[in-house]
Design a protein around this motif. Structure first.
Motif, PDB file in Angstrom:
ATOM      1  N   UNK A  44      57.478 -45.143-107.604  1.00 25.65           N
ATOM      2  CA  UNK A  44      56.529 -45.105-108.102  1.00 25.65           C
ATOM      3  C   UNK A  44      54.826 -45.202-106.998  1.00 25.65           C
ATOM      4  N   UNK A  45      55.211 -46.037-106.568  1.00 22.36           N
ATOM      5  CA  UNK A  45      54.108 -45.938-105.368  1.00 22.36           C
ATOM      6  C   UNK A  45      54.321 -45.303-104.427  1.00 22.36           C
ATOM      7  N   UNK A  46      55.466 -44.832-103.894  1.00 26.59           N
ATOM      8  CA  UNK A  46      55.390 -42.754-102.845  1.00 26.59           C
ATOM      9  C   UNK A  46      54.823 -42.423-104.104  1.00 26.59           C
ATOM     10  N   UNK A  47      54.646 -41.702-104.552  1.00 28.66           N
ATOM     11  CA  UNK A  47      54.498 -40.759-105.718  1.00 28.66           C
ATOM     12  C   UNK A  47      52.846 -40.392-105.945  1.00 28.66           C
ATOM     13  N   UNK A  48      52.558 -42.564-106.178  1.00 27.73           N
ATOM     14  CA  UNK A  48      51.205 -42.259-106.193  1.00 27.73           C
ATOM     15  C   UNK A  48      49.932 -42.332-104.841  1.00 27.73           C
ATOM     16  N   UNK A  49      50.590 -42.382-103.892  1.00 26.69           N
ATOM     17  CA  UNK A  49      50.101 -42.039-102.601  1.00 26.69           C
ATOM     18  C   UNK A  49      49.089 -40.818-102.493  1.00 26.69           C
ATOM     19  N   UNK A  50      48.290 -40.594-101.828  1.00 27.46           N
ATOM     20  CA  UNK A  50      47.714 -39.026-101.498  1.00 27.46           C
ATOM     21  C   UNK A  50      48.070 -39.042-100.197  1.00 27.46           C
ATOM     22  N   UNK A  51      48.746 -37.469-100.610  1.00 28.51           N
ATOM     23  CA  UNK A  51      48.974 -36.652 -99.149  1.00 28.51           C
ATOM     24  C   UNK A  51      48.558 -36.680 -98.251  1.00 28.51           C
ATOM     25  N   UNK A  52      46.658 -36.857 -98.764  1.00 26.28           N
ATOM     26  CA  UNK A  52      46.130 -36.403 -97.020  1.00 26.28           C
ATOM     27  C   UNK A  52      45.627 -38.556 -96.495  1.00 26.28           C
ATOM     28  N   UNK A  53      45.955 -38.598 -97.232  1.00 23.07           N
ATOM     29  CA  UNK A  53      45.788 -40.205 -96.764  1.00 23.07           C
ATOM     30  C   UNK A  53      47.883 -40.020 -95.369  1.00 23.07           C
ATOM     31  N   UNK A  54      47.922 -40.307 -96.706  1.00 24.72           N
ATOM     32  CA  UNK A  54      49.454 -40.148 -95.870  1.00 24.72           C
ATOM     33  C   UNK A  54      49.615 -39.560 -94.068  1.00 24.72           C
ATOM     34  N   UNK A  55      48.602 -37.903 -94.295  1.00 30.50           N
ATOM     35  CA  UNK A  55      48.701 -36.904 -93.804  1.00 30.50           C
ATOM     36  C   UNK A  55      47.944 -37.365 -92.067  1.00 30.50           C
ATOM     37  N   UNK A  56      46.728 -37.850 -92.109  1.00 27.19           N
ATOM     38  CA  UNK A  56      46.630 -39.160 -91.424  1.00 27.19           C
ATOM     39  C   UNK A  56      46.771 -40.201 -91.068  1.00 27.19           C
ATOM     40  N   UNK A  57      47.524 -40.664 -91.409  1.00 26.18           N
ATOM     41  CA  UNK A  57      48.580 -42.140 -91.153  1.00 26.18           C
ATOM     42  C   UNK A  57      49.326 -40.690 -90.203  1.00 26.18           C
ATOM     43  N   UNK A  58      50.239 -40.232 -90.139  1.00 24.13           N
ATOM     44  CA  UNK A  58      51.368 -40.349 -89.741  1.00 24.13           C
ATOM     45  C   UNK A  58      50.688 -39.207 -87.853  1.00 24.13           C
ATOM     46  N   UNK A  59      49.164 -38.224 -89.061  1.00 24.20           N
ATOM     47  CA  UNK A  59      48.781 -37.728 -87.367  1.00 24.20           C
ATOM     48  C   UNK A  59      48.279 -39.099 -86.250  1.00 24.20           C
ATOM     49  N   UNK A  60      47.665 -40.247 -87.033  1.00 21.08           N
ATOM     50  CA  UNK A  60      47.508 -41.095 -85.765  1.00 21.08           C
ATOM     51  C   UNK A  60      48.222 -41.825 -85.279  1.00 21.08           C
ATOM     52  N   UNK A  61      49.210 -42.184 -86.120  1.00 20.73           N
ATOM     53  CA  UNK A  61      50.545 -43.224 -85.627  1.00 20.73           C
ATOM     54  C   UNK A  61      51.883 -42.331 -84.648  1.00 20.73           C
ATOM     55  N   UNK A  62      52.254 -40.817 -85.099  1.00 23.97           N
ATOM     56  CA  UNK A  62      53.267 -39.911 -84.537  1.00 23.97           C
ATOM     57  C   UNK A  62      52.786 -38.677 -84.222  1.00 23.97           C
ATOM     58  N   UNK A  63      52.045 -38.188 -83.744  1.00 25.78           N
ATOM     59  CA  UNK A  63      51.202 -37.573 -82.938  1.00 25.78           C
ATOM     60  C   UNK A  63      52.778 -36.579 -82.334  1.00 25.78           C
ATOM     61  N   UNK A  64      53.816 -36.461 -82.667  1.00 23.45           N
ATOM     62  CA  UNK A  64      54.845 -34.999 -82.274  1.00 23.45           C
ATOM     63  C   UNK A  64      53.925 -33.789 -82.380  1.00 23.45           C
TER      64      UNK A  64
END
Length: 86
Positions: A44-64
C-alpha cells in the motif's frame, strides 16, 4: 491467456518487541497473520507513492541512459555496430 509472474524477494527484518506485539494484536483483529499484514502495508505504501517523486529519485540516483557520451565514444560505438564507416 497470459500469466503474470511477480518476482519476490525475501528479507529478514528486525522489529522492536513493542511494535511486534502491537502489530500482532492488530493482525488478529483483522483476521490475518503478521507476515501478510506487513506485506500489505508495504504494498500500500508503494501504491501511495507519487510517480513523479519516484521518477525524480530514479533519474537522480540511477541515470541509466541519461549520461551523454563524448563524440569519440559515440563514433566507436556506431562503428562497432556497423552504423558508421571508419
Amino acid at each position: 491467456m497470459e500469466l503474470a509472474v511477480k518476482t519476490r524477494r525475501r528479507k529478514v527484518i528486525d522489529i522492536p518487541e513493542d511494535v511486534f506485539r502491537y502489530l500482532s494484536i492488530k493482525t488478529v483483529a483483522q483476521g490475518t497473520n503478521l507476515k501478510r499484514y506487513i506485506e500489505n502495508l508495504l504494498a500500500k505504501d508503494v501504491e501511495d507513492m507519487q510517480d513523479s517523486g519516484v521518477y525524480g529519485w530514479v533519474v537522480k540516483n540511477e541515470p541509466d541512459g541519461l549520461v551523454a557520451v563524448d563524440k569519440k565514444e559515440q563514433s566507436d560505438f556506431e562503428q562497432k555496430l556497423g552504423l558508421k564507416q571508419k
